[in-house]
Design a protein around this motif. Structure first.
Motif, mmCIF file in Angstrom:
data_model
loop_
_atom_site.group_PDB
_atom_site.id
_atom_site.type_symbol
_atom_site.label_atom_id
_atom_site.label_comp_id
_atom_site.label_asym_id
_atom_site.label_seq_id
_atom_site.Cartn_x
_atom_site.Cartn_y
_atom_site.Cartn_z
ATOM 1 N N SER A 243 -3.177 -7.430 -8.469
ATOM 2 C CA SER A 243 -3.954 -7.926 -9.603
ATOM 3 C C SER A 243 -4.400 -9.363 -9.385
ATOM 4 C CB SER A 243 -3.133 -7.804 -10.887
ATOM 5 O OG SER A 243 -3.867 -8.254 -12.004
ATOM 6 N N ARG A 244 -3.581 -10.157 -8.733
ATOM 7 C CA ARG A 244 -3.927 -11.563 -8.485
ATOM 8 C C ARG A 244 -5.102 -11.702 -7.512
ATOM 9 N NH1 ARG A 244 1.754 -12.541 -9.057
ATOM 10 N NH2 ARG A 244 2.130 -12.074 -6.848
ATOM 11 N N ARG A 245 -5.350 -10.661 -6.739
ATOM 12 C CA ARG A 245 -6.418 -10.725 -5.742
ATOM 13 C C ARG A 245 -7.796 -10.440 -6.338
ATOM 14 N NH1 ARG A 245 -3.694 -7.264 -0.737
ATOM 15 N NH2 ARG A 245 -1.754 -8.471 -0.583
ATOM 16 N N VAL B 30 0.826 -1.205 0.000
ATOM 17 C CA VAL B 30 0.000 0.000 0.000
ATOM 18 C C VAL B 30 0.865 1.263 0.000
ATOM 19 C CG1 VAL B 30 -1.712 1.325 1.307
ATOM 20 C CG2 VAL B 30 -1.960 -1.145 1.078
ATOM 21 N N GLY B 31 1.960 1.240 0.774
ATOM 22 C CA GLY B 31 2.822 2.416 0.831
ATOM 23 C C GLY B 31 3.424 2.748 -0.518
ATOM 24 N N LEU B 32 3.885 1.748 -1.252
ATOM 25 C CA LEU B 32 4.460 1.980 -2.580
ATOM 26 C C LEU B 32 3.394 2.464 -3.555
ATOM 27 C CD1 LEU B 32 6.919 -1.030 -2.977
ATOM 28 C CD2 LEU B 32 7.529 1.392 -2.847
ATOM 29 N N ARG B 33 2.197 1.900 -3.454
ATOM 30 C CA ARG B 33 1.114 2.341 -4.343
ATOM 31 C C ARG B 33 0.736 3.789 -4.066
ATOM 32 N NH1 ARG B 33 -4.707 0.732 -2.757
ATOM 33 N NH2 ARG B 33 -4.131 2.436 -1.341
ATOM 34 N N ASP B 34 0.598 4.131 -2.782
ATOM 35 C CA ASP B 34 0.177 5.480 -2.427
ATOM 36 C C ASP B 34 1.221 6.511 -2.838
ATOM 37 O OD1 ASP B 34 -2.021 4.282 -1.410
ATOM 38 O OD2 ASP B 34 -1.529 4.614 0.705
ATOM 39 N N ARG B 35 2.485 6.149 -2.690
ATOM 40 C CA ARG B 35 3.547 7.080 -3.091
ATOM 41 C C ARG B 35 3.522 7.283 -4.598
ATOM 42 N NH1 ARG B 35 8.639 8.874 -0.238
ATOM 43 N NH2 ARG B 35 9.740 10.043 -1.849
ATOM 44 N N ALA B 36 3.329 6.208 -5.346
ATOM 45 C CA ALA B 36 3.252 6.334 -6.802
ATOM 46 C C ALA B 36 2.077 7.214 -7.209
ATOM 47 C CB ALA B 36 3.122 4.950 -7.434
ATOM 48 N N LEU B 37 0.972 7.050 -6.524
ATOM 49 C CA LEU B 37 -0.226 7.857 -6.822
ATOM 50 C C LEU B 37 0.048 9.337 -6.602
ATOM 51 C CD1 LEU B 37 -3.368 7.923 -7.340
ATOM 52 C CD2 LEU B 37 -3.605 7.804 -4.869
ATOM 53 N N GLY C 265 -6.962 -1.347 -5.771
ATOM 54 C CA GLY C 265 -7.155 -1.406 -4.337
ATOM 55 C C GLY C 265 -6.569 -2.681 -3.774
ATOM 56 N N VAL C 266 -6.653 -2.845 -2.477
ATOM 57 C CA VAL C 266 -6.024 -3.998 -1.828
ATOM 58 C C VAL C 266 -6.696 -5.311 -2.212
ATOM 59 C CG1 VAL C 266 -5.135 -2.688 0.127
ATOM 60 C CG2 VAL C 266 -7.461 -3.607 0.220
ATOM 61 N N ARG C 267 -7.917 -5.272 -2.729
ATOM 62 C CA ARG C 267 -8.601 -6.491 -3.159
ATOM 63 C C ARG C 267 -8.501 -6.724 -4.664
ATOM 64 N NH1 ARG C 267 -14.203 -6.372 0.480
ATOM 65 N NH2 ARG C 267 -13.169 -6.401 2.530
ATOM 66 N N GLY C 268 -7.731 -5.882 -5.322
ATOM 67 C CA GLY C 268 -7.501 -6.079 -6.744
ATOM 68 C C GLY C 268 -8.451 -5.349 -7.659
ATOM 69 N N ALA C 269 -9.440 -4.659 -7.115
ATOM 70 C CA ALA C 269 -10.371 -3.882 -7.947
ATOM 71 C C ALA C 269 -9.756 -2.520 -8.265
ATOM 72 C CB ALA C 269 -11.696 -3.709 -7.221
ATOM 73 N N PRO C 270 -10.215 -1.859 -9.339
ATOM 74 C CA PRO C 270 -9.703 -0.519 -9.643
ATOM 75 C C PRO C 270 -9.883 0.429 -8.460
ATOM 76 C CG PRO C 270 -10.956 -1.355 -11.498
ATOM 77 C CD PRO C 270 -11.159 -2.333 -10.374
ATOM 78 N N LEU C 271 -8.876 1.219 -8.201
ATOM 79 C CA LEU C 271 -8.930 2.177 -7.099
ATOM 80 C C LEU C 271 -9.975 3.239 -7.414
ATOM 81 C CD1 LEU C 271 -7.377 2.785 -4.388
ATOM 82 C CD2 LEU C 271 -6.076 4.471 -5.713
#
Length: 239
Positions: A209-211, A140-147, A221-227
């Motif tokens: 994506s695997r989730r 989540v931290g890497l995703r949020d920073r990229a965002l 998102g953390v469940r693999g759905a689009p944020l």
């Protein structure tokens, strides 16, 4: 009826019948005294001589004063004049209300305040670690920073960022953004944002994506759905 006499009668009415506070009553008196003086300067001394054009001219004159009045002050002035003339109609002093088609003034729109560079940098640092400092499980931290890096680098809206597909990044150091009306534009992406997004793509997105079910969307998102846009706002609010 003479303007001054009508104003005095109305102010006595609002003080007794409507139970206005001293502050509001004083504000109404200042507004209507100014209205009466302005009418007198135009050679209008009787309530029957006040027309819709006269009232509009008065409001326009006050709106163009220097310095310009606040929108709230202008709205209060207009409310006082309208209430005054409606009172005269109810009391049988006037046959017509010259303020019937008077439009309320538009409230001034404030420009949004921009963050300083230091504030933006602090926001990005708080969102998550840089790629070189991230722990293996810090998805989540890497995703949020990229965002946030991408938002800062491109100046795009949150709604535009969450609608990005992975293929929109397949152009080197530029990004394809779809805005309102599905119009596309190409914006440059700086090295910091590109590094953060690359770390997200290689270390985070495959796991997310695997989730969930297959989707071309860049941010998940953390469940693999689009944020969603709401979730992206939470990222900013929690940073």
């Amino acid at each position: 009826m003479r303007i001054e006499r009508a104003v005095d009668g109305y102010l006595r009415h609002v003080a007794v019948e409507r139970g206005l506070s001293e502050h509001t009553s004083a504000a109404y008196r200042r507004d209507l005294d100014g209205y009466a003086r302005w009418l007198e300067a135009q050679g209008i001394a009787d309530t029957d001589a006040v027309t819709a054009d006269v009232v509009s001219a008065f409001i326009a004159d006050r709106a163009s004063a220097a310095p310009p009045p606040a929108a709230s002050s202008l709205a209060r002035l207009q409310s006082a004049v309208r209430s005054f003339h409606r009172y005269l109609v109810r009391e049988g002093v006037s046959d017509d209300d010259p303020t019937g088609r008077l439009r309320p003034p538009k409230a001034a729109r404030r420009l949004p305040k921009a963050l300083t560079i230091a504030q933006v940098e602090a926001l990005i640092e708080a969102s998550g670690p840089a790629a070189s400092d991230a722990l293996p499980g810090d998805l989540v931290g890497l995703r949020d920073r990229a965002l946030l890096e991408l938002l800062y680098a491109t100046g795009a809206r949150i709604s535009e960022i969450v609608q990005l597909d992975v293929d929109d990044l397949a152009h080197g150091d530029v990004l394809r953004v779809r805005g309102k009306g599905d119009k596309e534009r190409i914006v440059p992406v700086g090295s910091y944002a590109r590094e953060a997004v690359d770390a997200y793509l290689t270390r985070v997105r495959p796991e997310l994506s695997r989730r969930g079910s297959a989707t071309p969307r860049l941010f998940l998102g953390v469940r693999g759905a689009p944020l969603s846009r709401q979730s992206a706002w939470l990222v900013i609010g929690q940073a």
